[in-house]
Design an enzyme around this catalytic site. Structure first.
Site, short mmCIF file in Angstrom:
data_model
loop_
_atom_site.label_atom_id
_atom_site.label_comp_id
_atom_site.label_asym_id
_atom_site.label_seq_id
_atom_site.Cartn_x
_atom_site.Cartn_y
_atom_site.Cartn_z
N HIS A 103 1.02 -0.98 0.09
CA HIS A 103 0.01 0.08 -0.13
C HIS A 103 0.91 1.20 0.12
CE1 HIS A 103 -2.85 3.07 1.12
NE2 HIS A 103 -3.79 2.20 0.81
N GLU A 175 -3.90 2.08 -7.47
CA GLU A 175 -4.35 3.30 -6.51
C GLU A 175 -3.39 4.56 -6.94
OE1 GLU A 175 -6.46 1.78 -2.87
OE2 GLU A 175 -4.34 1.76 -2.53
#
Ligand code: PGA
Length: 257
Positions: A103, A175
């Site tokens: 992430h 993302e």
């Protein structure tokens, strides 16, 4: 749209909700789902903080929720002197099915390099779980025209030189950093363009058939308003949802809408 692929919608709770609040959110979500079930062809994973994994696992079982458990990260080693860390094997023993790797918040705040991400993906596979590999570019990278090259490199670094069936089992979350927590969502065209580039890269790594099996999520300020159009975008097979997953009504709408 994800042809024959099962859509995967994942709730990344990040560092929100204590144990009691986590149970309450799952109960609210269960109430919404009993009124409006998850449509066929969709899978949902919930990624609470480590401290609530056991509680959410028990709630999923008690309410017979058609969702699976996920985690937000893990260590790359199976055990050892790593104070404060949690191994992939510990997660697997709680029936965790998906683990987020790479992430952007961990890449930026904890120095998680491409090498570390690759090792974490290996640990996740060693314990028969599936990684949700996060990739994405910054605003500066997008503006200077290197976004696609960077994202392809992140995919290749984590998944290159692996058996084709493991590549096929991966989930990728595209993302863009400029969209995460920003209230700005990529347009369906932006998402489609990068998710298509990711699928092409997967094809180079593992072959076209395996690449076609990989679910590619979009993440970054997904809301109940934006989710419908994004899910219609080419090569977008679901979402990694942060902020909006903390609201049972909104997340239910994203999941069922
Ligand atoms: P957001 O977070 O939906 O709050 O932008 C997404 C993520 O970081 O996974």
């Amino acid at each position: 749209m994800g042809d024959q692929r099962v859509i995967l919608i994942s709730a990344n709770w990040k560092m929100h909700l204590n144990n009691v609040e986590a149970l309450s959110l799952v109960q609210q979500f269960a109430a919404h789902l009993s009124a409006s079930p998850i449509p066929p062809g969709r899978e949902v994973s919930i990624h609470p903080p480590f401290t609530s994994l056991a509680t959410v696992k028990a709630a999923i079982e008690t309410y017979r929720l058609p969702v699976v458990l996920g985690a937000q990260t893990c260590h790359f080693a199976d055990s050892g002197a790593y104070t404060g860390e949690v191994s992939a094997g510990m997660l697997a023993s709680l029936n965790v099915r998906y683990v987020i790797a790479g992430h952007s918040e961990l890449r930026a705040q904890c120095g998680e390099t491409d090498e570390v991400v690759r090792d974490k993906v290996s640990a996740i596979y060693r314990h028969a779980m599936r990684p949700i590999l996060c990739v994405g570019e910054t605003t500066a990278e997008r503006n200077s025209g290197v976004a696609e090259r960077k994202v392809r490199r992140q995919v290749a670094s984590a998944l290159g030189d692996r058996p084709a069936e493991l590549v096929a089992a991966a989930v990728i979350a595209y993302e863009p950093l400029w969209a995460i927590g920003a209230g700005v969502t990529a347009t369906p065209d932006d998402a489609a363009q990068m998710c298509t580039a990711i699928r092409n890269e997967l094809g180079n790594l593992a072959g076209v058939d395996e690449a076609a099996m990989v679910r590619i999520q979009y993440g970054g300020s997904v809301t109940a308003e934006s989710s419908g159009a994004l899910l219609g975008a080419e090569n977008v097979d679901g979402f990694l949802v942060g902020g909006a997953s903390l609201d049972a009504e909104q997340f239910s709408t994203i999941v069922t809408g």
